[in-house]
Write a protein that holds these residues in place. Structure first.
Motif, short mmCIF file in Angstrom:
data_model
loop_
_atom_site.label_atom_id
_atom_site.label_comp_id
_atom_site.label_asym_id
_atom_site.label_seq_id
_atom_site.Cartn_x
_atom_site.Cartn_y
_atom_site.Cartn_z
N MET A 1 -15.12 14.20 12.75
CA MET A 1 -14.41 13.89 11.53
C MET A 1 -15.06 12.69 10.84
SD MET A 1 -10.40 13.24 11.08
CE MET A 1 -9.66 13.78 9.62
N ARG A 2 -15.26 12.82 9.53
CA ARG A 2 -15.89 11.74 8.78
C ARG A 2 -14.90 10.61 8.50
NH1 ARG A 2 -18.43 14.14 3.62
NH2 ARG A 2 -16.59 15.42 3.69
N LYS A 3 -15.46 9.43 8.41
CA LYS A 3 -14.67 8.23 8.11
C LYS A 3 -14.15 8.32 6.67
CE LYS A 3 -15.96 3.54 7.24
NZ LYS A 3 -16.97 2.51 7.48
N LEU A 4 -12.90 7.89 6.45
CA LEU A 4 -12.32 7.82 5.12
C LEU A 4 -12.47 6.41 4.57
CD1 LEU A 4 -9.05 9.89 5.61
CD2 LEU A 4 -11.20 10.63 4.56
N ILE A 5 -12.88 6.32 3.32
CA ILE A 5 -13.10 5.03 2.69
C ILE A 5 -12.08 4.85 1.56
CG2 ILE A 5 -14.74 3.62 1.39
CD1 ILE A 5 -16.97 5.09 2.89
N PRO A 6 -11.30 3.78 1.60
CA PRO A 6 -10.32 3.54 0.52
C PRO A 6 -11.02 3.13 -0.78
CG PRO A 6 -10.25 1.74 2.11
CD PRO A 6 -11.23 2.75 2.63
N ILE A 7 -10.65 3.82 -1.85
CA ILE A 7 -11.23 3.55 -3.16
C ILE A 7 -10.10 3.38 -4.17
CG2 ILE A 7 -12.68 4.44 -5.02
CD1 ILE A 7 -14.29 5.88 -2.87
N THR A 8 -10.17 2.30 -4.92
CA THR A 8 -9.18 2.04 -5.97
C THR A 8 -9.90 2.03 -7.31
OG1 THR A 8 -7.87 0.69 -4.47
CG2 THR A 8 -7.45 0.41 -6.83
N VAL A 9 -9.38 2.84 -8.24
CA VAL A 9 -9.93 2.92 -9.59
C VAL A 9 -8.90 2.33 -10.55
CG1 VAL A 9 -10.71 4.43 -11.46
CG2 VAL A 9 -11.33 4.94 -9.08
N HIS A 10 -9.30 1.30 -11.26
CA HIS A 10 -8.47 0.72 -12.32
C HIS A 10 -8.90 1.42 -13.60
CE1 HIS A 10 -7.03 -2.66 -9.81
NE2 HIS A 10 -8.19 -2.44 -9.19
N TRP A 11 -8.08 2.36 -14.05
CA TRP A 11 -8.40 3.18 -15.22
C TRP A 11 -7.87 2.46 -16.45
CZ3 TRP A 11 -7.41 9.17 -15.25
CH2 TRP A 11 -8.02 9.73 -16.38
#
Length: 122
Positions: A1-11
């Protein structure tokens, strides 16, 4: 299983903040779409600036990005359609015209435009 990376987008344009986990190695734009949070895009090939962001925190791998000069990449700009997160990431969307002006504005209206003008000046 691949590692999950948290991503935050300020739109900025929609006054929204979207936070999702993206599998390591996946394109950010495509992963957000697959998770039901489509972001602005146009070409999907790293050639335009519709999906341009400025990195607030973290780093992205965007080796396929043709639409941004090395100078803008060094200043923290990226294109989500060809960007992959390498670590937790926070980005802010940019206006396409704003990025285009940063990149090409110095040429237009100043008599410097000529056929074959490269993005990177030597």
């Amino acid at each position: 299983m691949r590692k999950l990376i948290p991503i935050t987008v300020h739109w900025r344009q929609q006054n929204r903040v979207i936070a999702l986990d993206v599998p390591e190695g996946d394109y950010i734009l495509q992963s957000f779409e697959q998770q039901g949070e489509p972001l602005p895009f146009s070409c999907r090939n790293g050639c335009c600036t519709t999906c341009a962001v400025r990195v607030i925190e973290g780093r992205i791998d965007q080796g396929e990005s043709l639409g941004l000069s090395h100078e803008l990449r060094a200043r923290g700009y990226g294109l989500l359609c060809v960007a992959r997160a390498t670590e937790p990431l926070q980005v802010e969307t940019q206006d396409e015209d704003e990025v285009y002006e940063l990149q090409f504005g110095r040429f237009f209206g100043r008599g410097k435009v000529r056929p074959g003008l490269p993005i990177e000046e030597e």
